[in-house]
Design an enzyme around this catalytic site. Structure first.
Site, PDB file in Angstrom:
ATOM      1  N   SER A 149      35.851  39.631  60.720  1.00 53.66           N
ATOM      2  CA  SER A 149      36.857  38.736  60.845  1.00 53.66           C
ATOM      3  C   SER A 149      37.531  38.660  62.267  1.00 53.66           C
ATOM      4  O   SER A 149      37.468  39.621  62.993  1.00 53.66           O
ATOM      5  CB  SER A 149      37.675  38.589  59.943  1.00 53.66           C
ATOM      6  N   TYR A 162      44.169  44.164  55.385  1.00 50.32           N
ATOM      7  CA  TYR A 162      42.908  43.543  55.694  1.00 50.32           C
ATOM      8  C   TYR A 162      42.501  43.565  57.330  1.00 50.32           C
ATOM      9  O   TYR A 162      41.228  43.923  57.492  1.00 50.32           O
ATOM     10  CB  TYR A 162      43.173  41.884  55.252  1.00 50.32           C
TER      11      TYR A 162
HETATM   12  N1  LIG Z   1      37.380  33.042  54.230  1.00 52.61           N
HETATM   13  C1  LIG Z   1      37.627  33.280  55.009  1.00 52.61           C
HETATM   14  O1  LIG Z   1      38.502  32.444  55.701  1.00 52.61           O
HETATM   15  C2  LIG Z   1      37.320  34.534  56.010  1.00 52.61           C
HETATM   16  C3  LIG Z   1      37.730  34.571  57.223  1.00 52.61           C
HETATM   17  C4  LIG Z   1      36.880  35.633  58.075  1.00 52.61           C
HETATM   18  C5  LIG Z   1      36.047  36.704  57.500  1.00 52.61           C
HETATM   19  N2  LIG Z   1      35.966  36.594  56.116  1.00 52.61           N
HETATM   20  C6  LIG Z   1      35.213  37.249  55.496  1.00 52.61           C
HETATM   21  O2  LIG Z   1      33.960  36.642  55.252  1.00 52.61           O
HETATM   22  C7  LIG Z   1      33.298  37.434  54.071  1.00 52.61           C
HETATM   23  C8  LIG Z   1      32.925  36.461  52.808  1.00 52.61           C
HETATM   24  O3  LIG Z   1      34.168  35.822  52.540  1.00 52.61           O
HETATM   25  P1  LIG Z   1      34.253  34.680  51.555  1.00 52.61           P
HETATM   26  O4  LIG Z   1      35.534  33.797  51.958  1.00 52.61           O
HETATM   27  O5  LIG Z   1      32.848  33.942  51.378  1.00 52.61           O
HETATM   28  O6  LIG Z   1      34.586  35.365  50.165  1.00 52.61           O
HETATM   29  P2  LIG Z   1      34.423  35.030  48.548  1.00 52.61           P
HETATM   30  O7  LIG Z   1      34.060  33.505  48.394  1.00 52.61           O
HETATM   31  O8  LIG Z   1      35.715  35.517  48.029  1.00 52.61           O
HETATM   32  O9  LIG Z   1      33.290  36.039  48.220  1.00 52.61           O
HETATM   33  C9  LIG Z   1      33.260  37.283  48.134  1.00 52.61           C
HETATM   34  C10 LIG Z   1      32.071  37.947  47.536  1.00 52.61           C
HETATM   35  O10 LIG Z   1      32.350  39.311  47.704  1.00 52.61           O
HETATM   36  C11 LIG Z   1      31.887  39.673  46.342  1.00 52.61           C
HETATM   37  N3  LIG Z   1      32.507  40.992  46.143  1.00 52.61           N
HETATM   38  C12 LIG Z   1      33.946  40.951  46.454  1.00 52.61           C
HETATM   39  N4  LIG Z   1      34.440  42.532  46.075  1.00 52.61           N
HETATM   40  C13 LIG Z   1      32.980  43.011  45.787  1.00 52.61           C
HETATM   41  C14 LIG Z   1      32.754  44.546  45.375  1.00 52.61           C
HETATM   42  N5  LIG Z   1      33.667  45.135  45.360  1.00 52.61           N
HETATM   43  N6  LIG Z   1      31.408  44.743  45.392  1.00 52.61           N
HETATM   44  C15 LIG Z   1      30.448  43.896  45.532  1.00 52.61           C
HETATM   45  N7  LIG Z   1      30.737  42.680  45.837  1.00 52.61           N
HETATM   46  C16 LIG Z   1      32.081  42.108  45.828  1.00 52.61           C
HETATM   47  C17 LIG Z   1      32.422  38.630  45.294  1.00 52.61           C
HETATM   48  O11 LIG Z   1      31.725  38.785  44.185  1.00 52.61           O
HETATM   49  P3  LIG Z   1      32.386  39.620  42.879  1.00 52.61           P
HETATM   50  O12 LIG Z   1      33.895  39.063  43.013  1.00 52.61           O
HETATM   51  O13 LIG Z   1      31.909  39.111  41.704  1.00 52.61           O
HETATM   52  O14 LIG Z   1      32.277  40.927  43.212  1.00 52.61           O
HETATM   53  C18 LIG Z   1      31.750  37.391  46.250  1.00 52.61           C
HETATM   54  O15 LIG Z   1      30.451  37.274  46.073  1.00 52.61           O
HETATM   55  C19 LIG Z   1      34.384  38.363  53.601  1.00 52.61           C
HETATM   56  O16 LIG Z   1      34.044  39.905  54.220  1.00 52.61           O
HETATM   57  C20 LIG Z   1      35.571  38.195  54.246  1.00 52.61           C
HETATM   58  O17 LIG Z   1      36.301  39.337  54.416  1.00 52.61           O
HETATM   59  C21 LIG Z   1      36.325  35.322  55.308  1.00 52.61           C
END
Ligand SMILES: NC(=O)c1ccc[n+]([C@@H]2O[C@H](COP(=O)([O-])OP(=O)(O)OC[C@H]3O[C@@H](n4cnc5c(N)ncnc54)[C@H](OP(=O)(O)O)[C@@H]3O)[C@@H](O)[C@H]2O)c1
Length: 278
Positions: A149, A162
Protein backbone atom coordinates in the site's frame (compact mmCIF):
# COMPACT_ATOMS: atom_id res chain seq x y z
CA UNK A 1 22.50 -18.10 -11.16
CA UNK A 2 20.16 -15.96 -13.26
CA UNK A 3 20.26 -12.15 -13.02
CA UNK A 4 17.96 -10.01 -15.15
CA UNK A 5 18.66 -6.34 -15.89
CA UNK A 6 17.01 -4.26 -13.13
CA UNK A 7 15.53 -7.54 -11.88
CA UNK A 8 12.85 -7.31 -14.57
CA UNK A 9 10.48 -10.27 -14.79
CA UNK A 10 9.06 -11.59 -18.07
CA UNK A 11 5.42 -10.89 -19.06
CA UNK A 12 2.42 -13.05 -18.14
CA UNK A 13 1.64 -15.85 -20.58
CA UNK A 14 -1.40 -18.00 -21.38
CA UNK A 15 -1.09 -21.44 -19.82
CA UNK A 16 0.61 -20.16 -16.67
CA UNK A 17 -0.85 -20.87 -13.24
CA UNK A 18 -1.48 -18.12 -10.68
CA UNK A 19 -2.43 -18.33 -7.00
CA UNK A 20 -4.19 -15.18 -5.76
CA UNK A 21 -4.76 -14.74 -2.04
CA UNK A 22 -7.63 -12.42 -1.25
CA UNK A 23 -8.95 -13.63 -4.60
CA UNK A 24 -12.60 -13.60 -3.51
CA UNK A 25 -12.90 -9.81 -3.28
CA UNK A 26 -11.63 -6.38 -4.32
CA UNK A 27 -8.23 -6.19 -6.01
CA UNK A 28 -7.50 -9.93 -5.72
CA UNK A 29 -10.72 -10.79 -7.56
CA UNK A 30 -10.14 -8.08 -10.18
CA UNK A 31 -6.60 -9.39 -10.84
CA UNK A 32 -7.81 -13.01 -10.99
CA UNK A 33 -10.43 -12.04 -13.58
CA UNK A 34 -7.79 -10.33 -15.71
CA UNK A 35 -5.39 -13.28 -15.41
CA UNK A 36 -8.17 -15.65 -16.50
CA UNK A 37 -8.94 -13.43 -19.50
CA UNK A 38 -5.24 -13.69 -20.45
CA UNK A 39 -5.46 -17.50 -20.39
CA UNK A 40 -3.84 -18.19 -17.02
CA UNK A 41 -5.44 -20.79 -14.76
CA UNK A 42 -6.11 -19.31 -11.31
CA UNK A 43 -6.42 -20.65 -7.77
CA UNK A 44 -8.26 -18.24 -5.48
CA UNK A 45 -7.42 -18.24 -1.77
CA UNK A 46 -9.44 -16.69 1.08
CA UNK A 47 -11.13 -17.85 4.29
CA UNK A 48 -14.80 -17.83 3.32
CA UNK A 49 -15.68 -20.74 1.02
CA UNK A 50 -19.02 -19.34 -0.14
CA UNK A 51 -17.33 -16.10 -1.24
CA UNK A 52 -14.65 -18.09 -3.07
CA UNK A 53 -17.30 -20.15 -4.87
CA UNK A 54 -19.23 -17.07 -5.97
CA UNK A 55 -16.01 -15.30 -7.03
CA UNK A 56 -15.06 -18.35 -9.15
CA UNK A 57 -18.55 -18.39 -10.71
CA UNK A 58 -18.32 -14.64 -11.33
CA UNK A 59 -15.02 -15.06 -13.22
CA UNK A 60 -16.33 -17.98 -15.28
CA UNK A 61 -19.43 -16.01 -16.25
CA UNK A 62 -17.20 -13.14 -17.44
CA UNK A 63 -14.59 -15.45 -19.03
CA UNK A 64 -16.29 -18.73 -20.07
CA UNK A 65 -12.92 -20.38 -20.91
CA UNK A 66 -11.54 -19.63 -17.42
CA UNK A 67 -9.95 -22.45 -15.41
CA UNK A 68 -10.57 -21.48 -11.79
CA UNK A 69 -10.05 -23.39 -8.57
CA UNK A 70 -10.14 -22.21 -4.98
CA UNK A 71 -8.66 -23.06 -1.59
CA UNK A 72 -10.34 -21.89 1.62
CA UNK A 73 -7.62 -21.19 4.20
CA UNK A 74 -6.57 -18.53 6.68
CA UNK A 75 -3.21 -17.21 5.41
CA UNK A 76 -2.28 -16.18 8.96
CA UNK A 77 -2.10 -19.87 9.92
CA UNK A 78 1.25 -21.13 8.56
CA UNK A 79 0.63 -24.86 9.06
CA UNK A 80 -2.88 -24.65 7.60
CA UNK A 81 -1.44 -22.91 4.53
CA UNK A 82 1.27 -25.61 4.14
CA UNK A 83 -1.37 -28.36 4.35
CA UNK A 84 -3.92 -26.65 2.09
CA UNK A 85 -1.32 -25.77 -0.60
CA UNK A 86 -0.33 -29.46 -0.84
CA UNK A 87 -3.03 -29.81 -3.47
CA UNK A 88 -1.39 -27.24 -5.77
CA UNK A 89 0.41 -28.57 -8.86
CA UNK A 90 4.19 -29.01 -8.66
CA UNK A 91 4.90 -25.85 -10.69
CA UNK A 92 3.60 -22.34 -10.09
CA UNK A 93 4.16 -19.20 -12.18
CA UNK A 94 2.55 -16.41 -10.16
CA UNK A 95 1.77 -15.91 -6.46
CA UNK A 96 -0.18 -12.74 -5.68
CA UNK A 97 -0.52 -11.86 -2.00
CA UNK A 98 -3.57 -9.61 -1.89
CA UNK A 99 -5.24 -10.96 1.28
CA UNK A 100 -5.35 -8.10 3.73
CA UNK A 101 -7.30 -6.50 6.53
CA UNK A 102 -7.55 -2.99 7.93
CA UNK A 103 -8.02 -1.58 11.42
CA UNK A 104 -8.29 2.20 11.50
CA UNK A 105 -8.48 4.34 14.62
CA UNK A 106 -6.61 6.40 17.19
CA UNK A 107 -3.60 4.48 18.54
CA UNK A 108 -4.82 4.99 22.11
CA UNK A 109 -8.20 3.49 21.28
CA UNK A 110 -6.88 0.42 19.44
CA UNK A 111 -6.21 -2.82 21.35
CA UNK A 112 -2.99 -4.84 21.31
CA UNK A 113 -4.89 -7.59 19.45
CA UNK A 114 -5.59 -5.18 16.56
CA UNK A 115 -1.85 -4.89 15.99
CA UNK A 116 -1.28 -8.65 16.20
CA UNK A 117 -4.19 -9.51 13.91
CA UNK A 118 -3.20 -7.02 11.25
CA UNK A 119 0.45 -8.16 11.33
CA UNK A 120 -0.65 -11.81 11.23
CA UNK A 121 -2.64 -11.37 8.04
CA UNK A 122 -0.92 -8.55 6.14
CA UNK A 123 2.68 -9.49 6.91
CA UNK A 124 2.88 -13.09 8.18
CA UNK A 125 0.17 -14.13 5.70
CA UNK A 126 2.52 -13.28 2.83
CA UNK A 127 5.48 -14.92 4.57
CA UNK A 128 3.39 -18.09 5.03
CA UNK A 129 2.19 -18.36 1.43
CA UNK A 130 5.66 -17.66 0.06
CA UNK A 131 7.20 -20.34 2.28
CA UNK A 132 4.55 -22.80 1.12
CA UNK A 133 4.97 -22.09 -2.61
CA UNK A 134 8.64 -21.23 -3.09
CA UNK A 135 9.80 -24.67 -4.35
CA UNK A 136 6.97 -24.59 -6.92
CA UNK A 137 7.86 -21.03 -7.99
CA UNK A 138 11.55 -21.93 -8.32
CA UNK A 139 10.68 -24.90 -10.50
CA UNK A 140 8.98 -22.60 -13.02
CA UNK A 141 11.03 -19.38 -12.69
CA UNK A 142 7.86 -17.79 -11.37
CA UNK A 143 7.09 -14.48 -9.68
CA UNK A 144 5.77 -13.20 -6.36
CA UNK A 145 3.56 -10.10 -6.37
CA UNK A 146 3.00 -8.61 -2.92
CA UNK A 147 0.18 -6.10 -2.56
CA UNK A 148 1.30 -3.58 0.05
CA UNK A 149 0.00 0.00 0.00
CA UNK A 150 1.03 3.64 -0.16
CA UNK A 151 0.66 3.17 3.62
CA UNK A 152 3.71 0.90 3.36
CA UNK A 153 5.80 3.78 2.06
CA UNK A 154 4.53 6.67 4.21
CA UNK A 155 2.73 7.17 7.53
CA UNK A 156 -1.03 7.77 7.54
CA UNK A 157 -3.16 9.11 10.44
CA UNK A 158 -5.20 6.33 12.05
CA UNK A 159 -3.26 3.52 10.38
CA UNK A 160 -0.70 2.65 13.10
CA UNK A 161 -1.27 -1.14 12.81
CA UNK A 162 -1.93 -1.07 9.06
CA UNK A 163 1.12 1.10 8.25
CA UNK A 164 3.30 -1.11 10.46
CA UNK A 165 2.13 -4.25 8.65
CA UNK A 166 2.54 -2.75 5.19
CA UNK A 167 5.97 -1.24 5.99
CA UNK A 168 6.99 -4.71 7.18
CA UNK A 169 5.71 -6.21 3.95
CA UNK A 170 7.59 -3.63 1.88
CA UNK A 171 10.87 -4.28 3.74
CA UNK A 172 10.41 -8.04 3.52
CA UNK A 173 9.66 -7.84 -0.21
CA UNK A 174 12.66 -5.60 -0.99
CA UNK A 175 15.01 -7.89 0.97
CA UNK A 176 13.56 -11.09 -0.48
CA UNK A 177 14.06 -9.83 -4.04
CA UNK A 178 17.84 -9.84 -3.53
CA UNK A 179 17.71 -13.50 -2.46
CA UNK A 180 15.24 -14.85 -5.00
CA UNK A 181 16.19 -13.00 -8.17
CA UNK A 182 19.50 -14.91 -8.54
CA UNK A 183 17.44 -18.09 -8.26
CA UNK A 184 15.19 -17.02 -11.14
CA UNK A 185 12.15 -15.96 -9.09
CA UNK A 186 10.82 -12.43 -9.66
CA UNK A 187 9.60 -10.31 -6.75
CA UNK A 188 7.23 -7.41 -7.44
CA UNK A 189 5.71 -4.93 -5.02
CA UNK A 190 2.43 -3.09 -5.56
CA UNK A 191 1.68 0.01 -3.48
CA UNK A 192 -1.79 1.31 -4.32
CA UNK A 193 -3.42 4.37 -2.82
CA UNK A 194 -7.04 4.06 -1.73
CA UNK A 195 -9.40 2.37 -4.20
CA UNK A 196 -13.06 1.33 -4.25
CA UNK A 197 -13.48 -2.05 -2.55
CA UNK A 198 -15.41 -3.75 0.26
CA UNK A 199 -12.47 -2.93 2.57
CA UNK A 200 -13.00 0.79 2.02
CA UNK A 201 -16.82 0.46 2.22
CA UNK A 202 -16.33 -0.98 5.73
CA UNK A 203 -13.75 1.68 6.62
CA UNK A 204 -16.18 4.45 5.68
CA UNK A 205 -18.55 3.34 8.47
CA UNK A 206 -16.10 4.14 11.26
CA UNK A 207 -13.12 6.10 9.95
CA UNK A 208 -11.76 9.06 11.89
CA UNK A 209 -12.16 12.48 10.25
CA UNK A 210 -8.38 12.90 10.40
CA UNK A 211 -7.82 9.68 8.44
CA UNK A 212 -10.38 10.70 5.82
CA UNK A 213 -8.76 14.12 5.45
CA UNK A 214 -5.21 12.72 5.28
CA UNK A 215 -6.03 10.07 2.67
CA UNK A 216 -7.68 12.71 0.46
CA UNK A 217 -4.13 13.83 -0.45
CA UNK A 218 -3.94 10.86 -2.84
CA UNK A 219 -6.65 10.38 -5.51
CA UNK A 220 -8.96 7.40 -4.98
CA UNK A 221 -8.95 5.00 -7.95
CA UNK A 222 -11.79 2.85 -9.27
CA UNK A 223 -11.16 -0.88 -9.10
CA UNK A 224 -10.89 -1.31 -12.89
CA UNK A 225 -8.36 1.48 -13.34
CA UNK A 226 -6.39 0.11 -10.38
CA UNK A 227 -6.44 -3.50 -11.59
CA UNK A 228 -5.54 -2.56 -15.19
CA UNK A 229 -2.57 -0.48 -14.00
CA UNK A 230 -1.48 -3.27 -11.65
CA UNK A 231 -1.59 -5.95 -14.37
CA UNK A 232 0.29 -3.65 -16.71
CA UNK A 233 3.00 -3.17 -14.06
CA UNK A 234 3.16 -6.91 -13.37
CA UNK A 235 3.37 -7.60 -17.09
CA UNK A 236 6.06 -4.95 -17.54
CA UNK A 237 8.16 -6.68 -14.88
CA UNK A 238 8.32 -3.59 -12.65
CA UNK A 239 9.78 -4.01 -9.17
CA UNK A 240 7.63 -1.27 -7.65
CA UNK A 241 4.16 -0.61 -9.02
CA UNK A 242 2.31 2.48 -7.80
CA UNK A 243 -0.91 2.38 -9.84
CA UNK A 244 -2.21 5.69 -11.24
CA UNK A 245 0.00 8.40 -12.79
CA UNK A 246 -1.05 11.11 -10.28
CA UNK A 247 -0.58 8.77 -7.30
CA UNK A 248 2.86 7.85 -8.58
CA UNK A 249 3.93 11.50 -8.85
CA UNK A 250 2.51 12.41 -5.42
CA UNK A 251 4.09 9.42 -3.65
CA UNK A 252 7.45 10.04 -5.32
CA UNK A 253 7.28 13.71 -4.25
CA UNK A 254 6.38 12.66 -0.68
CA UNK A 255 9.37 10.34 -0.56
CA UNK A 256 11.75 12.94 -2.00
CA UNK A 257 10.61 15.74 0.32
CA UNK A 258 9.13 14.09 3.43
CA UNK A 259 9.49 17.23 5.58
CA UNK A 260 7.35 19.34 3.24
CA UNK A 261 4.87 16.48 2.66
CA UNK A 262 4.44 15.93 6.41
CA UNK A 263 3.96 19.66 7.06
CA UNK A 264 1.22 19.83 4.41
CA UNK A 265 -0.45 16.68 5.80
CA UNK A 266 -0.30 18.00 9.38
CA UNK A 267 -1.95 21.23 8.28
CA UNK A 268 -4.77 19.33 6.55
CA UNK A 269 -5.24 17.10 9.60
CA UNK A 270 -5.27 20.10 11.96
CA UNK A 271 -8.26 21.51 10.06
CA UNK A 272 -10.45 18.55 11.16
CA UNK A 273 -8.61 17.35 14.26
CA UNK A 274 -10.80 15.61 16.85
CA UNK A 275 -8.35 13.23 18.59
CA UNK A 276 -9.09 10.22 20.82
CA UNK A 277 -10.91 12.33 23.42
CA UNK A 278 -9.21 10.63 26.37
N1 LIG B 1 -8.83 -0.97 -0.61
C1 LIG B 1 -7.85 -0.07 -0.55
O1 LIG B 1 -8.08 1.15 -0.59
C2 LIG B 1 -6.43 -0.54 -0.47
C3 LIG B 1 -5.41 0.41 -0.66
C4 LIG B 1 -4.09 -0.02 -0.63
C5 LIG B 1 -3.80 -1.35 -0.43
N2 LIG B 1 -4.81 -2.25 -0.25
C6 LIG B 1 -4.45 -3.64 -0.07
O2 LIG B 1 -4.92 -4.35 -1.19
C7 LIG B 1 -5.25 -5.69 -0.80
C8 LIG B 1 -6.66 -5.99 -1.25
O3 LIG B 1 -7.53 -5.08 -0.61
P1 LIG B 1 -9.08 -5.03 -1.01
O4 LIG B 1 -9.53 -3.65 -0.72
O5 LIG B 1 -9.26 -5.63 -2.33
O6 LIG B 1 -9.66 -5.95 0.16
P2 LIG B 1 -11.05 -6.70 0.33
O7 LIG B 1 -11.98 -6.37 -0.79
O8 LIG B 1 -11.48 -6.45 1.73
O9 LIG B 1 -10.62 -8.23 0.18
C9 LIG B 1 -9.78 -8.83 1.12
C10 LIG B 1 -9.58 -10.26 0.69
O10 LIG B 1 -8.66 -10.87 1.59
C11 LIG B 1 -9.24 -12.07 2.13
N3 LIG B 1 -8.70 -12.28 3.46
C12 LIG B 1 -8.76 -11.44 4.53
N4 LIG B 1 -8.18 -11.99 5.60
C13 LIG B 1 -7.72 -13.21 5.20
C14 LIG B 1 -7.04 -14.27 5.84
N5 LIG B 1 -6.70 -14.19 7.14
N6 LIG B 1 -6.73 -15.37 5.12
C15 LIG B 1 -7.07 -15.46 3.82
N7 LIG B 1 -7.71 -14.50 3.15
C16 LIG B 1 -8.04 -13.39 3.83
C17 LIG B 1 -10.75 -11.78 2.12
O11 LIG B 1 -11.53 -12.96 2.15
P3 LIG B 1 -12.03 -13.61 3.55
O12 LIG B 1 -12.44 -12.48 4.43
O13 LIG B 1 -13.13 -14.54 3.16
O14 LIG B 1 -10.85 -14.35 4.07
C18 LIG B 1 -10.85 -11.09 0.76
O15 LIG B 1 -10.82 -12.05 -0.27
C19 LIG B 1 -5.05 -5.75 0.71
O16 LIG B 1 -3.80 -6.31 1.01
C20 LIG B 1 -5.11 -4.29 1.12
O17 LIG B 1 -4.41 -4.07 2.32
C21 LIG B 1 -6.11 -1.88 -0.27
Amino acid sequence: MKFTLFNRVAGLRAGQHAVVTGGSSGLGLALARRFAARGLSVTLVARTETHLASAAADIVSAVPTAVIDYIPVDVADGSAVEAAFDELPAGLDVLVNSAGILREGYFERLAAIDFRTVMDVNFFGAVNTIRATLPRLKRRGGRIVNIASVAGLTGVFGYTPYCASKHALVGFTDALRFELNPQGVGVQLVCPGEFDSPMVDALELTRTPENRQHTLTIPKLGIDELADATVSGIDGGHQLIIPGAKTNVLVTAQRLAPGIANAIAQQRIAAVYRGPGL
